[in-house]
Design a protein around this motif. Structure first.
Motif, mmCIF file in Angstrom:
data_model
loop_
_atom_site.group_PDB
_atom_site.id
_atom_site.type_symbol
_atom_site.label_atom_id
_atom_site.label_comp_id
_atom_site.label_asym_id
_atom_site.label_seq_id
_atom_site.Cartn_x
_atom_site.Cartn_y
_atom_site.Cartn_z
ATOM 1 N N ASN A 1 -6.716 -5.967 -11.982
ATOM 2 C CA ASN A 1 -7.471 -4.721 -12.164
ATOM 3 C C ASN A 1 -6.450 -3.586 -12.177
ATOM 4 O O ASN A 1 -5.754 -3.367 -11.179
ATOM 5 N N ASN B 1 -12.124 -4.400 -16.398
ATOM 6 C CA ASN B 1 -11.813 -4.881 -15.051
ATOM 7 C C ASN B 1 -11.767 -6.402 -15.091
ATOM 8 O O ASN B 1 -11.973 -7.018 -16.133
ATOM 9 N N SER C 1 -11.039 -1.200 -10.228
ATOM 10 C CA SER C 1 -11.643 -2.283 -9.435
ATOM 11 C C SER C 1 -12.873 -1.836 -8.664
ATOM 12 O O SER C 1 -13.320 -2.502 -7.738
ATOM 13 N N ARG D 1 -10.401 -11.804 -4.028
ATOM 14 C CA ARG D 1 -9.652 -10.559 -4.227
ATOM 15 C C ARG D 1 -8.500 -10.423 -3.242
ATOM 16 O O ARG D 1 -8.630 -10.706 -2.046
#
Length: 324
Positions: free
Chosen positions: A96, A72, A101, A37
Motif C-alpha cells: 500500500n 490499495n 491503506s 498486515r
C-alpha cells in the motif's frame, strides 16, 4: 528482444476498452485470499502498510505487487495476482503506497508515479527479515511505472530479484496525462480528481502551513493537482517537471533483468509513446506484449483469473525455470 505476439483473446463484450476497464475495476470480485498486515517504518519516520498472503507450505519465492493511482492492496487486480501466485507456491506482499491503506500517512509527501525510494525500502525490509531467494516485482499502471523506473535506474539490483512484470503502464507520463484530460476519459479523470481532492483536504488538516482549502478548491484538473501538490511535495518544479523526471520510458534501455511489459492497444489512458517498441527491440531483457484488447488493467478471462495474472506466472515459470 523481438516484440511478443500476444495470445490474449478477449470475450466479445470485453473487446470494448471502456467496458473491460470499468468491469475489472468496479465489478470484478476475488474471494478467498487471506492477508496479514505489517506496518514498517520508513527512513523519514513515515510508515507503509504491507499486506502479506502465503502459499501452502514453505517457499523461497515471493512476488512484490504495486497498485495504481489511488489503489490499495485490496483492489482485485492485486488480490487476483496474489491469489494465483499463492496457489503456485509463491508468497505475495502487496504494497500500500503512503496514504493508501485507509489511514493518512504522517508526512506531507505521499506517493507518485516515479517514487522508487519507498520500493527500495520495502525490498530492503524483505531482504533483512526473510530468506526469499527468488523475488519478482509486478506493478500495475502507476505502480508499473514505479517498477520499471526502479529496474532501469538502479545500478545494483539485489541478486534475489529475478524478474519484473508491468501492466497497463503510462511509461510516458506527459502523454498519458494528456490522454486522461481528453473527453473520452472524462469519467475516469473526474473520479480520480475527486478522490485526490478529498484526500488532500484531509491532509491539509494536519499540514496547515503547506495547504490552503482555497487552493484545493481551485483544482479543476489532474494537471492542477500535480502542479499544486504532487510536484511541490516531492521536490519537482511543477507538473511538467514531475512528468519528465518520473517517466519510466527513459530508463527502459537500462533494465538488466527479464521484464515483461503488457500494454493493451485499446488502453485509452496511454499515448503512443507508452508502446516502447524501439526500447524492447534494443534491450534483450525487455519483453513487450501489446494485446489488441484489454483496456486499462482489464484483461478479463473466464475461469476466475485474468490474462495478465496467468501471463505473469507463465513468464516467470518459462523464463526462469526453463532449465529446471
Amino acid at each position: 528482444m523481438p516484440i511478443i505476439e500476444s495470445t490474449y483473446k478477449a470475450p466479445y463484450f470485453f473487446r470494448n476498452g471502456f467496458v473491460a476497464t470499468v468491469y475489472s475495476g468496479l465489478i470484478r470480485k476475488v474471494h478467498g485470499l487471506n492477508q496479514k498486515r505489517e506496518r514498517i517504518t520508513l527512513f523519514d519516520g513515515d510508515f507503509l502498510d504491507l499486506d502479506w498472503s502465503y502459499s501452502e507450505g514453505k517457499t523461497e519465492k515471493l512476488i512484490i505487487i504495486l497498485h495504481g493511482l489511488e489503489g490499495n492492496a485490496q483492489r482485485h487486480y492485486m488480490t487476483g495476482t496474489a491469489k494465483l501466485f499463492n496457489q503456485h507456491q509463491v508468497d505475495a506482499v502487496s504494497v500500500n503506497f503512503r496514504g493508501c491503506s485507509g489511514e493518512d500517512n504522517l508526512a506531507y509527501r505521499s506517493y507518485h508515479s516515479g517514487e522508487t525510494e519507498d520500493l527500495k525500502q520495502v525490498i530492503q525490509h524483505v531482504l533483512q527479515t526473510t530468506a526469499y531467494s527468488e523475488i519478482y516485482i509486478k506493478g500495475f499502471s502507476l505502480g508499473g511505472n514505479v517498477a520499471l523506473k526502479y529496474l532501469g535506474e538502479t545500478t545494483h539490483i539485489p541478486e534475489q530479484i529475478k524478474a519484473g512484470i508491468a501492466v497497463s503502464v503510462p511509461c510516458y507520463l506527459a502523454g498519458s496525462a494528456k490522454e486522461l484530460h481528453t473527453l473520452k476519459n472524462r469519467a475516469f479523470h473526474d473520479k480520480f480528481k475527486q478522490h485526490l481532492k478529498v484526500k488532500l483536504l484531509l491532509k491539509a488538516q494536519q499540514h496547515h502551513d503547506e495547504l490552503k482549502d482555497s487552493d484545493i478548491s481551485a483544482i479543476k484538473t489532474l494537471y492542477d493537482f500535480d502542479n499544486l501538490y504532487t510536484s511541490k511535495a516531492h521536490g519537482f518544479l511543477d507538473a511538467s517537471d514531475y512528468y519528465e523526471q518520473s517517466s519510466s520510458l527513459q530508463f527502459l534501455p537500462n533494465i538488466q533483468i527479464p521484464t515483461l511489459l503488457i500494454n493493451a492497444l485499446n488502453d485509452s489512458f496511454l499515448s503512443s509513446e507508452c508502446y516502447p517498441i524501439k526500447a524492447a527491440k534494443n534491450n534483450p531483457n525487455l519483453f513487450l506484449e501489446m494485446p489488441k484488447h484489454g483496456g486499462h488493467v482489464g484483461f478479463y478471462q473466464r475461469g476466475g483469473f485474468y490474462y495478465n495474472e496467468k501471463r505473469a506466472l507463465k513468464f516467470v515459470d518459462e523464463l526462469l525455470h526453463e532449465d529446471s
